[in-house]
Design an enzyme around this catalytic site. Structure first.
Site, PDB file in Angstrom:
ATOM      1  N   ARG A 101      -4.653  -1.933   9.005  1.00  0.00           N
ATOM      2  CA  ARG A 101      -5.842  -2.754   8.813  1.00  0.00           C
ATOM      3  C   ARG A 101      -5.537  -3.865   7.820  1.00  0.00           C
ATOM      4  O   ARG A 101      -4.537  -3.839   7.107  1.00  0.00           O
ATOM      5  CB  ARG A 101      -7.025  -1.893   8.344  1.00  0.00           C
ATOM      6  CG  ARG A 101      -6.762  -1.043   7.116  1.00  0.00           C
ATOM      7  CD  ARG A 101      -7.978  -0.203   6.726  1.00  0.00           C
ATOM      8  NE  ARG A 101      -7.671   0.716   5.658  1.00  0.00           N
ATOM      9  CZ  ARG A 101      -7.635   2.053   5.779  1.00  0.00           C
ATOM     10  NH1 ARG A 101      -7.902   2.623   6.938  1.00  0.00           N
ATOM     11  NH2 ARG A 101      -7.333   2.811   4.747  1.00  0.00           N
ATOM     12  N   SER A 140      -7.888  -4.926   5.452  1.00  0.00           N
ATOM     13  CA  SER A 140      -8.538  -4.630   4.166  1.00  0.00           C
ATOM     14  C   SER A 140      -9.001  -5.882   3.411  1.00  0.00           C
ATOM     15  O   SER A 140      -8.778  -5.999   2.202  1.00  0.00           O
ATOM     16  CB  SER A 140      -7.618  -3.780   3.280  1.00  0.00           C
ATOM     17  OG  SER A 140      -7.336  -2.546   3.904  1.00  0.00           O
ATOM     18  N   LEU A 151      10.810 -20.253  -5.167  1.00  0.00           N
ATOM     19  CA  LEU A 151       9.762 -19.453  -4.524  1.00  0.00           C
ATOM     20  C   LEU A 151       8.379 -19.649  -5.185  1.00  0.00           C
ATOM     21  O   LEU A 151       8.272 -19.647  -6.402  1.00  0.00           O
ATOM     22  CB  LEU A 151      10.183 -17.981  -4.648  1.00  0.00           C
ATOM     23  CG  LEU A 151       9.217 -16.920  -4.150  1.00  0.00           C
ATOM     24  CD1 LEU A 151       9.154 -16.923  -2.633  1.00  0.00           C
ATOM     25  CD2 LEU A 151       9.646 -15.543  -4.656  1.00  0.00           C
ATOM     26  N   ASN A 196       1.178   3.424  -2.960  1.00  0.00           N
ATOM     27  CA  ASN A 196       1.653   3.865  -4.285  1.00  0.00           C
ATOM     28  C   ASN A 196       1.104   5.243  -4.658  1.00  0.00           C
ATOM     29  O   ASN A 196       1.823   6.085  -5.196  1.00  0.00           O
ATOM     30  CB  ASN A 196       1.201   2.885  -5.373  1.00  0.00           C
ATOM     31  CG  ASN A 196       1.836   1.530  -5.233  1.00  0.00           C
ATOM     32  OD1 ASN A 196       2.805   1.363  -4.503  1.00  0.00           O
ATOM     33  ND2 ASN A 196       1.292   0.542  -5.936  1.00  0.00           N
ATOM     34  N   HIS A 231       2.017   3.434  -9.091  1.00  0.00           N
ATOM     35  CA  HIS A 231       1.808   1.992  -9.316  1.00  0.00           C
ATOM     36  C   HIS A 231       2.972   1.406 -10.114  1.00  0.00           C
ATOM     37  O   HIS A 231       3.410   0.285  -9.850  1.00  0.00           O
ATOM     38  CB  HIS A 231       0.477   1.744 -10.029  1.00  0.00           C
ATOM     39  CG  HIS A 231      -0.718   2.146  -9.222  1.00  0.00           C
ATOM     40  ND1 HIS A 231      -0.862   1.793  -7.900  1.00  0.00           N
ATOM     41  CD2 HIS A 231      -1.815   2.881  -9.531  1.00  0.00           C
ATOM     42  CE1 HIS A 231      -2.014   2.291  -7.443  1.00  0.00           C
ATOM     43  NE2 HIS A 231      -2.600   2.955  -8.398  1.00  0.00           N
ATOM     44  N   ARG A 274     -12.634   2.210  -7.360  1.00  0.00           N
ATOM     45  CA  ARG A 274     -11.784   3.360  -7.760  1.00  0.00           C
ATOM     46  C   ARG A 274     -12.252   3.910  -9.105  1.00  0.00           C
ATOM     47  O   ARG A 274     -12.988   3.235  -9.835  1.00  0.00           O
ATOM     48  CB  ARG A 274     -10.320   2.901  -7.861  1.00  0.00           C
ATOM     49  CG  ARG A 274      -9.799   2.530  -6.501  1.00  0.00           C
ATOM     50  CD  ARG A 274      -8.312   2.326  -6.507  1.00  0.00           C
ATOM     51  NE  ARG A 274      -7.884   2.047  -5.156  1.00  0.00           N
ATOM     52  CZ  ARG A 274      -6.652   2.139  -4.715  1.00  0.00           C
ATOM     53  NH1 ARG A 274      -5.693   2.483  -5.540  1.00  0.00           N
ATOM     54  NH2 ARG A 274      -6.360   1.879  -3.470  1.00  0.00           N
ATOM     55  N   ARG A 295      -1.204   9.114 -10.170  1.00  0.00           N
ATOM     56  CA  ARG A 295      -1.209   7.898  -9.325  1.00  0.00           C
ATOM     57  C   ARG A 295      -0.578   6.693 -10.034  1.00  0.00           C
ATOM     58  O   ARG A 295       0.109   5.890  -9.415  1.00  0.00           O
ATOM     59  CB  ARG A 295      -2.644   7.559  -8.905  1.00  0.00           C
ATOM     60  CG  ARG A 295      -3.252   8.550  -7.923  1.00  0.00           C
ATOM     61  CD  ARG A 295      -4.673   8.113  -7.558  1.00  0.00           C
ATOM     62  NE  ARG A 295      -4.694   6.789  -6.953  1.00  0.00           N
ATOM     63  CZ  ARG A 295      -4.487   6.557  -5.664  1.00  0.00           C
ATOM     64  NH1 ARG A 295      -4.296   7.547  -4.821  1.00  0.00           N
ATOM     65  NH2 ARG A 295      -4.498   5.328  -5.204  1.00  0.00           N
ATOM     66  N   ASP A 349       0.833  -1.208   0.000  1.00  0.00           N
ATOM     67  CA  ASP A 349       0.000   0.000   0.000  1.00  0.00           C
ATOM     68  C   ASP A 349       0.867   1.258   0.000  1.00  0.00           C
ATOM     69  O   ASP A 349       1.990   1.254   0.520  1.00  0.00           O
ATOM     70  CB  ASP A 349      -0.926  -0.020   1.225  1.00  0.00           C
ATOM     71  CG  ASP A 349      -2.072   0.978   1.090  1.00  0.00           C
ATOM     72  OD1 ASP A 349      -2.356   1.423  -0.038  1.00  0.00           O
ATOM     73  OD2 ASP A 349      -2.683   1.312   2.123  1.00  0.00           O
ATOM     74  N   SER A 387      -7.645  -5.536  -4.752  1.00  0.00           N
ATOM     75  CA  SER A 387      -8.666  -6.169  -3.907  1.00  0.00           C
ATOM     76  C   SER A 387     -10.023  -6.161  -4.599  1.00  0.00           C
ATOM     77  O   SER A 387     -10.241  -5.397  -5.557  1.00  0.00           O
ATOM     78  CB  SER A 387      -8.772  -5.425  -2.563  1.00  0.00           C
ATOM     79  OG  SER A 387      -9.456  -4.200  -2.723  1.00  0.00           O
ATOM     80  N   SER A 388     -10.924  -6.991  -4.100  1.00  0.00           N
ATOM     81  CA  SER A 388     -12.275  -7.007  -4.695  1.00  0.00           C
ATOM     82  C   SER A 388     -12.972  -5.662  -4.495  1.00  0.00           C
ATOM     83  O   SER A 388     -13.934  -5.352  -5.184  1.00  0.00           O
ATOM     84  CB  SER A 388     -13.104  -8.173  -4.149  1.00  0.00           C
ATOM     85  OG  SER A 388     -12.799  -8.458  -2.815  1.00  0.00           O
TER      86      SER A 388
HETATM   87  C1  IPE Z   1      -5.414  -2.767  -0.042  1.00  0.00           C
HETATM   88  O1  IPE Z   1      -5.083  -1.444  -0.289  1.00  0.00           O
HETATM   89  C2  IPE Z   1      -5.393  -3.562  -1.287  1.00  0.00           C
HETATM   90  C3  IPE Z   1      -4.132  -3.584  -2.019  1.00  0.00           C
HETATM   91  C4  IPE Z   1      -2.967  -3.140  -1.662  1.00  0.00           C
HETATM   92  C5  IPE Z   1      -4.223  -4.211  -3.288  1.00  0.00           C
HETATM   93  P1  IPE Z   1      -6.168  -0.291  -0.319  1.00  0.00           P
HETATM   94  O2  IPE Z   1      -5.426   0.974  -0.434  1.00  0.00           O
HETATM   95  O3  IPE Z   1      -7.183  -0.570  -1.360  1.00  0.00           O
HETATM   96  O4  IPE Z   1      -6.855  -0.439   1.124  1.00  0.00           O
HETATM   97  P2  IPE Z   1      -7.848   0.508   1.910  1.00  0.00           P
HETATM   98  O5  IPE Z   1      -9.036   0.709   1.049  1.00  0.00           O
HETATM   99  O6  IPE Z   1      -7.127   1.797   2.174  1.00  0.00           O
HETATM  100  O7  IPE Z   1      -8.154  -0.224   3.166  1.00  0.00           O
HETATM  101  C1  IPE Z   2      -1.779   0.190  -3.332  1.00  0.00           C
HETATM  102  O1  IPE Z   2      -1.519   1.543  -3.380  1.00  0.00           O
HETATM  103  C2  IPE Z   2      -2.022  -0.391  -4.704  1.00  0.00           C
HETATM  104  C3  IPE Z   2      -3.418  -0.755  -4.985  1.00  0.00           C
HETATM  105  C4  IPE Z   2      -4.394  -0.777  -4.128  1.00  0.00           C
HETATM  106  C5  IPE Z   2      -3.708  -1.138  -6.336  1.00  0.00           C
HETATM  107  P1  IPE Z   2      -2.689   2.619  -3.317  1.00  0.00           P
HETATM  108  O2  IPE Z   2      -3.113   2.928  -4.707  1.00  0.00           O
HETATM  109  O3  IPE Z   2      -3.784   2.159  -2.417  1.00  0.00           O
HETATM  110  O4  IPE Z   2      -1.925   3.845  -2.687  1.00  0.00           O
HETATM  111  P2  IPE Z   2      -2.509   4.911  -1.671  1.00  0.00           P
HETATM  112  O5  IPE Z   2      -3.071   4.157  -0.498  1.00  0.00           O
HETATM  113  O6  IPE Z   2      -3.560   5.685  -2.414  1.00  0.00           O
HETATM  114  O7  IPE Z   2      -1.329   5.744  -1.319  1.00  0.00           O
HETATM  115 MG    MG Z   3      -4.151   2.436  -0.447  1.00  0.00          MG
END
Ligand code: IPE
Ligand code: IPE
Ligand code: MG
Length: 248
Positions: A186, A188, A123, A14, A29, A63, A25, A12, A57-58
């Site tokens: 969390r 998530s 791995l 990115n 990624h 987004r 954004r 998390d 995630s599901s």
């Molecule tokens: C959790 O990250 C899922 C992934 C890293 C793929 P999120 O950024 O989507 O989580 P929440 O919504 O802040 O809990």
């Molecule tokens: C995690 O990074 C990657 C995915 C959930 C795809 P985020 O995109 O959730 O990054 P933040 O939480 O907005 O910084």
């Molecule tokens: Mg995030």
């Protein structure tokens, strides 16, 4: 140094990494994918048996459509670029989650990558994509219910083992260590069942910045933990003195 057999990571931060640099954004990624390469290499060096990464995630379908489609493209390109190197290094790649919602070309690439690497025994790299812990459990319960309906399973035979066997990661040991970068504390909807006794490690470090040094700090923290599995600290010390398993 104790090396976890199975490591599960929520990558998390990115988006915030990109925002700090006034970049879109998706640039975050992309930097995140670069970092996956770094961490996979480190895990291979340390001979970690399994690494499971949460990529989508599901709930991430919520987004903006543009970000979702750019993420799909990135996943597809990364798979294509990395698969030969992964295969060459003996990595077994698998994807968990519901692939049905992905573009069909991406589904094909996933299938090909899994098939190509299925007999590799270095791995095991699992990418959780369109994965949710609740989805995994509901799917397991549906299978068990179907077996009851068919008459091949008695309700009393629904044990913890029987549930575990139906879950996505049934062939792997449960994660020993969970890492979440990006500062949130969390789960998530990640591996809800499988994380029951996993050591949790949260760091403010944003995923693209989570380098080998940060990774090794997480491992050092893991090494300072005493895993008790419900027992007392004294019992564990005694078992260690006699060389018994602490999980028995
Ligand atoms: C959790 O990250 C899922 C992934 C890293 C793929 P999120 O950024 O989507 O989580 P929440 O919504 O802040 O809990
Ligand atoms: C995690 O990074 C990657 C995915 C959930 C795809 P985020 O995109 O959730 O990054 P933040 O939480 O907005 O910084
Ligand atoms: Mg995030």
């Amino acid at each position: 140094m104790q090396i976890p057999n199975h490591l599960a990571i929520i990558m998390d931060g990115n988006g915030r990494w990109a925002k700090k640099r006034q970049l879109p954004r998706i640039a975050g990624h992309r930097a995140g994918v670069e970092n996956v390469r770094v961490i996979v290499k480190r895990c291979a060096e340390l001979e970690i048996e399994a690494l499971t990464l949460f990529a989508f995630s599901s709930e991430n379908w919520r987004r903006p459509g543009k970000e979702v489609s750019l993420l799909m493209d990135l996943f597809s390109v990364a798979l294509e670029q990395e698969i030969d190197r992964l295969h060459g290094n003996g990595v077994r790649l698998q994807v968990i989650g519901d692939p049905a919602a992905f573009p069909s070309k991406l589904q094909d690439k996933i299938f090909k990558a899994e098939t190509l690497t299925e007999n590799n025994d270095a791995l095991t790299l699992t990418i959780a994509a369109n994965y949710g812990g609740r989805w995994d459990l509901v799917r397991a319960f549906q299978k068990l219910a179907q077996n009851i309906k068919d008459g091949s399973l008695e309700p009393e035979a629904i044990t913890e083992e029987a549930v575990s066997e139906q879950l996505c990661l049934s062939q792997l040991p449960e994660p020993d260590l969970f890492i979440r970068s990006g500062g949130e504390q969390r789960i998530s909807n990640y591996l809800l069942w499988q994380l029951a006794y996993t050591e949790l490690y949260f760091t403010d470090c944003l995923w693209p910045d989570f380098d080998v040094e940060a990774f090794d700090q997480a491992l050092a923290s893991y090494n300072r933990r005493q895993r008790r599995f419900g027992k007392t600290g004294e019992q564990i010390e005694q078992e260690n003195a006699y060389g018994e398993s602490s999980q028995a």
